[in-house]
Design a protein around this motif. Structure first.
Motif, PDB file in Angstrom:
ATOM      1  N   TRP A 160      -2.105  10.482   3.670  1.00  0.00           N
ATOM      2  CA  TRP A 160      -3.083   9.422   3.411  1.00  0.00           C
ATOM      3  C   TRP A 160      -2.490   8.047   3.648  1.00  0.00           C
ATOM      4  O   TRP A 160      -3.224   7.088   3.900  1.00  0.00           O
ATOM      5  N   GLN A 161      -1.161   7.925   3.548  1.00  0.00           N
ATOM      6  CA  GLN A 161      -0.539   6.641   3.848  1.00  0.00           C
ATOM      7  C   GLN A 161      -0.805   6.256   5.303  1.00  0.00           C
ATOM      8  O   GLN A 161      -1.194   5.122   5.602  1.00  0.00           O
TER       9      GLN A 161
ATOM     10  N   ILE B 284       0.836  -1.200   0.000  1.00  0.00           N
ATOM     11  CA  ILE B 284       0.000   0.000   0.000  1.00  0.00           C
ATOM     12  C   ILE B 284       0.870   1.250   0.000  1.00  0.00           C
ATOM     13  O   ILE B 284       0.642   2.199  -0.762  1.00  0.00           O
TER      14      ILE B 284
ATOM     15  N   ILE C 271      -4.652   5.636   5.869  1.00  0.00           N
ATOM     16  CA  ILE C 271      -5.115   4.342   5.368  1.00  0.00           C
ATOM     17  C   ILE C 271      -4.665   3.218   6.296  1.00  0.00           C
ATOM     18  O   ILE C 271      -5.416   2.275   6.571  1.00  0.00           O
ATOM     19  N   THR C 272      -3.432   3.312   6.805  1.00  0.00           N
ATOM     20  CA  THR C 272      -2.954   2.305   7.757  1.00  0.00           C
ATOM     21  C   THR C 272      -3.829   2.285   9.007  1.00  0.00           C
ATOM     22  O   THR C 272      -4.219   1.216   9.498  1.00  0.00           O
TER      23      THR C 272
END
Length: 340
Positions: A304-305, A291, A308-309
């Motif tokens: 956003w990384q 991802i 999202i995690t």
């Protein structure tokens, strides 16, 4: 039907549910790779895939060690700080004496990690201090020790033996060493947990520590062993971090403890203990790494990384809870039918 047969049937239901969970991660990985490759064809290039597996290897090792701890209904938040301490300390020793090679680095790193794990294990198992409190405390202690040793310095690749750098960037039959090491460790631990009575003890402890104690399982020793093993693997991961990146500062792997926990939970290891496999945890680590790589390729904002995690972690915990309730209902119905 006998009680033994019913128990095996019940266990089969649980195994089936969580095997489906692992297959769903594989499916999610396939969709993610296909979509990202469709947008940017370079994502599936040889170098691109190599980078993904290299980046995932260290996280997989940490997730395998963390899984054993979480299965016992505990947690280890100090894993990331152990990686940083081992990476810098080992690099410092090697930079001071080039005669020390890869074997020395691995032995030293694993020993330092195991010592950190032993402290955690003693405090949790024999001191009976909550695991969250212990490992959060040791996280900061280890980070402070790392900064004290580093004292503003950094380790550079030019100061390290070429053999160590080759370990992090070399290949065997075209396959990088790091993924090979991660897979071998994962398979060995997975086999041990499933095939040996002492390995199954960890699941019994996670399901019910009180019942495990009444059954004669040495609960304290097993929990201490889980932390010792997690620390040792974090030490190995620290050496591989050093060999992979070469340049190391005092805050290496800072914040990785949350990524490790996320990988384990996303991979289907229940945070409440007693359920899950190291294979699922490894898949969770690979999913999170993929991802991150996909978002970089797609030029998505780094915020956003992390978002999202976090969302995946919340989703995984919710799914675990729903699956646990569903499995409990199925088992109650089966037991009711067999009892009638």
């Amino acid at each position: 039907m006998s009680a033994v047969t019913a128990g095996r049937s019940s266990r089969g239901v649980v195994d089936l549910v969580f095997r489906a969970r692992e297959l769903s991660i594989v499916a999610a990985l396939a969709v993610l790779v296909a979509v990202t490759a469709g947008v940017n064809g370079n994502f599936l290039s040889g170098q691109g895939m190599k980078d993904i597996f290299l980046n995932a290897s260290i996280l997989v090792l940490l997730a395998v060690g963390q899984s054993v701890v979480v299965i016992t209904r505990n947690i280890d938040l100090s894993a990331g700080s152990v990686v940083g301490l081992v990476a810098f300390t080992t690099g410092d020793f090697l930079a001071a004496d080039h005669g020390r090679g890869v074997v020395f680095a691995v032995v030293l790193g694993v020993a330092i990690g195991a010592l950190c794990g032993l402290v955690n294990g003693l405090l949790v198992s024999f001191g009976r201090v909550p695991a969250l409190v212990v490992t959060l405390g040791t996280l900061y202690v280890i980070q402070g020790l790392d900064h004290l040793i580093a004292h503003g310095r950094q380790i550079n690749a030019v100061d390290l033996p070429p053999a160590l750098l080759a370990l992090g960037n070399g290949t065997v039959l075209g396959v990088p060493y790091l993924p090979v090491i991660a897979v071998v460790v994962m398979l060995a631990v997975g086999y041990y947990l499933r095939s040996y009575a002492s390995g199954r003890d960890f699941y019994a402890i996670g399901s019910s520590p009180e019942a495990a104690g009444l059954a004669g399982i040495p609960v304290r020793r097993r929990v201490m062993g889980a932390y010792l093993f997690s620390g040792a693997l974090a030490g190995l991961a620290g050496v591989l971090w050093l060999s992979r990146f070469g340049t190391v500062v005092a805050d290496a792997a800072n914040g990785w403890e949350l990524q490790v926990v996320s990988a384990v939970v996303v991979g289907g290891v229940a945070i409440t203990g007693g359920v899950g496999t190291v294979y699922g945890a490894a898949l969770g680590a690979l999913l999170l790494t993929t991802i991150t790589s996909a978002l970089v390729v797609l030029k998505v904002n780094p915020f956003w990384q992390q978002a999202i995690t976090g969302a995946l972690l919340l989703l995984a915990i919710s799914v675990d809870r729903l699956l646990a309730l569903r499995v409990a209902r199925v088992l109650r119905r089966r037991n009711a039918r067999h009892g009638s």
